[in-house]
Design an enzyme around this catalytic site. Structure first.
Site, PDB file in Angstrom:
ATOM      1  N   GLU A  83      14.750 -17.715 -31.743  1.00 19.88           N
ATOM      2  CA  GLU A  83      13.785 -18.811 -31.897  1.00 19.88           C
ATOM      3  C   GLU A  83      13.336 -19.009 -33.346  1.00 19.88           C
ATOM      4  O   GLU A  83      12.154 -18.806 -33.673  1.00 19.88           O
ATOM      5  CB  GLU A  83      12.580 -18.597 -30.972  1.00 19.88           C
ATOM      6  CG  GLU A  83      12.965 -18.544 -29.509  1.00 19.88           C
ATOM      7  CD  GLU A  83      11.807 -18.700 -28.531  1.00 19.88           C
ATOM      8  OE1 GLU A  83      10.643 -18.677 -28.972  1.00 19.88           O
ATOM      9  OE2 GLU A  83      12.067 -18.857 -27.328  1.00 19.88           O
ATOM     10  N   GLU A 115      17.027 -16.398 -22.553  1.00 20.70           N
ATOM     11  CA  GLU A 115      15.716 -16.041 -22.004  1.00 20.70           C
ATOM     12  C   GLU A 115      15.324 -17.069 -20.977  1.00 20.70           C
ATOM     13  O   GLU A 115      15.494 -18.269 -21.205  1.00 20.70           O
ATOM     14  CB  GLU A 115      14.605 -16.098 -23.073  1.00 20.70           C
ATOM     15  CG  GLU A 115      14.536 -14.933 -23.990  1.00 20.70           C
ATOM     16  CD  GLU A 115      13.360 -15.052 -24.970  1.00 20.70           C
ATOM     17  OE1 GLU A 115      12.328 -15.677 -24.642  1.00 20.70           O
ATOM     18  OE2 GLU A 115      13.485 -14.514 -26.075  1.00 20.70           O
TER      19      GLU A 115
HETATM   20  C1  NOJ Z   1      10.225 -16.584 -26.357  1.00 21.14           C
HETATM   21  C2  NOJ Z   1      10.275 -15.398 -27.259  1.00 21.14           C
HETATM   22  O1  NOJ Z   1      11.553 -15.207 -27.767  1.00 21.14           O
HETATM   23  C3  NOJ Z   1       9.741 -14.136 -26.630  1.00 21.14           C
HETATM   24  O2  NOJ Z   1       9.504 -13.226 -27.645  1.00 21.14           O
HETATM   25  C4  NOJ Z   1       8.504 -14.450 -25.814  1.00 21.14           C
HETATM   26  O3  NOJ Z   1       7.869 -13.309 -25.334  1.00 21.14           O
HETATM   27  C5  NOJ Z   1       8.901 -15.347 -24.660  1.00 21.14           C
HETATM   28  N1  NOJ Z   1       9.517 -16.557 -25.164  1.00 21.14           N
HETATM   29  C6  NOJ Z   1       7.744 -15.750 -23.764  1.00 21.14           C
HETATM   30  O4  NOJ Z   1       6.813 -16.445 -24.497  1.00 21.14           O
END
Ligand code: NOJ
Length: 454
Positions: A163, A359
């Site tokens: 991200e 994710e």
């Molecule tokens: C995106 C992130 O990469 C991760 O670190 C985070 O905990 C999750 N989404 C949930 O917000």
């Protein structure tokens, strides 16, 4: 027909969120260690000093993954654990920790999926300007080369940046994440450019130093869109919304997937970004564009929810407001399973790479019930709905590589501290006891059936 036979079921975490051991074995400070000490930045002043202590409990966590049937574990390397100053001499104990983690995963038949950077920049590099520093791409390249030289005899899957939109947008523009800066437009775009170049140089360095053929990708996030109906006009409106900027607001640039992925896959910014931000958008030389657009082996995407759009009177995308009481998770994110069908479809059409969800998951305010179990029925339903839509994308011809649940276990949710639980496994932070939630059993059953139970 459903998911392909070799579909990869796994889960993901990130170093700062799960490892703990923040001051052990020669690890250097990173920007999250420091940011968490600033008053008012993190829920109840919490931090990742101990978290779920995976640094010491990794064998137990891997045993749970194996029992659940997981085939891959995406975790990130703490850059400052490996290189306490971000560059220079590596810390042998840091490398040894990841050697042990990787060896244990392989022993248990779980493929290590290694992310190089999940937001925890070594503090020493921050003091040299962090991602504003034009030397950062080269420094990242050296780090990537070291990682590849050291681990690629055993690791076949690498991800450069997790991200980058959050690293740049929340870290440097809104200041909600470490390092908590609110820079102006021009500096923000310099950060963006440095991250793009770091990604490209990182891909090159990983490949050039690899001890065996490796697969390289990334894990971006973005705003996503789905159509209000199956009418061709609405579908076209959603596709347009997905890849165009709704306004000249920098925030819209940050969250539009094309702002990151067009340079990464095509070596150029989308035309509307050039039109809107022409004066301060980085001018990429031919050579830089080629570095950024190193061919990738797959398309990874972190995916949680999406916005519904329809075709307006003029055919242009129009946001459909959510009705009162629209389903949402504890962290207040909407429940929109449709994104699992439409986003892979649109992204696959445009970028043409095997698709991997790096994710997906949800937070709920779980607790251990009187019967000693964790009944997260909302997460079971969420996974069921989301995975069903994802399977529909496979059946529609999208080349789906796999699915990585966020997260393997409850952990430190950045500015929200420990208040949001995203795990398949419940963590009691007082005792470090792990308890499988109902969703973990559901995931186990789903993996066993390769999704045919959905
Ligand atoms: C995106 C992130 O990469 C991760 O670190 C985070 O905990 C999750 N989404 C949930 O917000």
């Amino acid at each position: 027909m459903g998911f392909r036979k070799d579909f990869v079921w796994g889960s993901a975490t990130a170093s700062y969120q799960v490892e703990g051991a923040a001051y052990e074995d020669g690890k250097g400070l990173n920007i999250w260690d420091v940011f968490c000490q600033e008053p008012g930045k993190i829920y109840q002043g919490q931090n990742g000093d101990v978290s779920c202590d995976q640094y010491h409990l990794y064998k137990q966590d891997i045993a749970d993954m194996k029992e659940m049937g997981q085939k891959a574990y995406r975790f990130s390397l703490s850059w400052a654990r490996i290189l306490p100053d971000g560059e220079g001499e590596p810390n042998a104990a840091g490398l040894a920790y990841y050697d042990a983690l990787i060896d244990e995963l392989l022993r248990q038949g779980i493929e290590p999926y290694v992310t190089l950077y999940h937001w925890d920049l070594p503090y020493a590099l921050h003091q040299k300007g962090g991602w504003l520093n034009p030397d950062m791409p080269r420094i990242f390249e050296q780090y990537a080369a070291l990682v590849s030289r050291h681990f690629s005899d055993r690791v076949k899957y690498f991800f450069t940046l997790n991200e980058p939109q959050c690293a740049a947008g929340l870290g440097y523009y809104t200041g909600d994440h470490a390092p908590g800066l609110k820079v102006g437009k021009r500096d923000f775009f310099a950060v963006w450019r440095n991250l793009l170049l770091a990604h490209g140089l990182g891909v090159k360095a990983l490949r050039e130093n690899a001890k065996q053929p490796i697969q390289v990708g990334a894990a971006p996030c973005s705003a996503l869109y789905y159509p209000a109906s199956d009418r061709p006009e609405d579908i076209e409106a959603a596709r347009t919304a997905m890849f165009t900027l709704p306004s000249r607001d920098v925030n819209d640039f940050i969250w539009s997937i094309a702002s990151w992925c067009d340079p990464v896959f095509f070596g150029r910014f989308p035309q509307d970004a050039v039109d809107y931000f022409g004066d301060c958008l980085p001018q990429l030389t031919k050579e830089e564009a080629a570095i950024i657009a190193q061919p990738l082996d797959f398309y990874g995407q972190n995916m949680y929810n999406a916005v519904m759009v329809r075709a307006g009177k003029d055919g242009k995308p129009e946001r459909v407001e959510r009705y009162d009481g629209f389903p949402k998770t504890a962290i207040q994110w909407p429940v929109t399973p449709e994104c699992m069908y439409w986003a892979p479809k649109f992204l696959y059409e445009r970028y043409q790479k095997p698709f991997l969800i790096t994710e997906n998951g949800m937070s709920s305010h779980d607790w251990v019930a009187l019967d000693g179990k964790v009944h997260d029925s909302s997460r079971v339903d969420f996974m069921h709905r989301y995975l069903r839509e994802y399977r529909r994308a496979a059946e529609d011809g999208v080349d789906l590589m796999g699915y990585l649940a966020w997260s393997s276990l409850d952990n430190f949710e950045w500015a929200y501290g420990y208040s949001e639980r995203f795990g398949l496994i419940y963590v009691d932070y007082q005792t470090q006891k792990r308890t499988w939630k109902d969703s973990a059993y559901f995931y186990q059953e789903t993996i066993r059936a390769n999704g045919d139970n959905l």
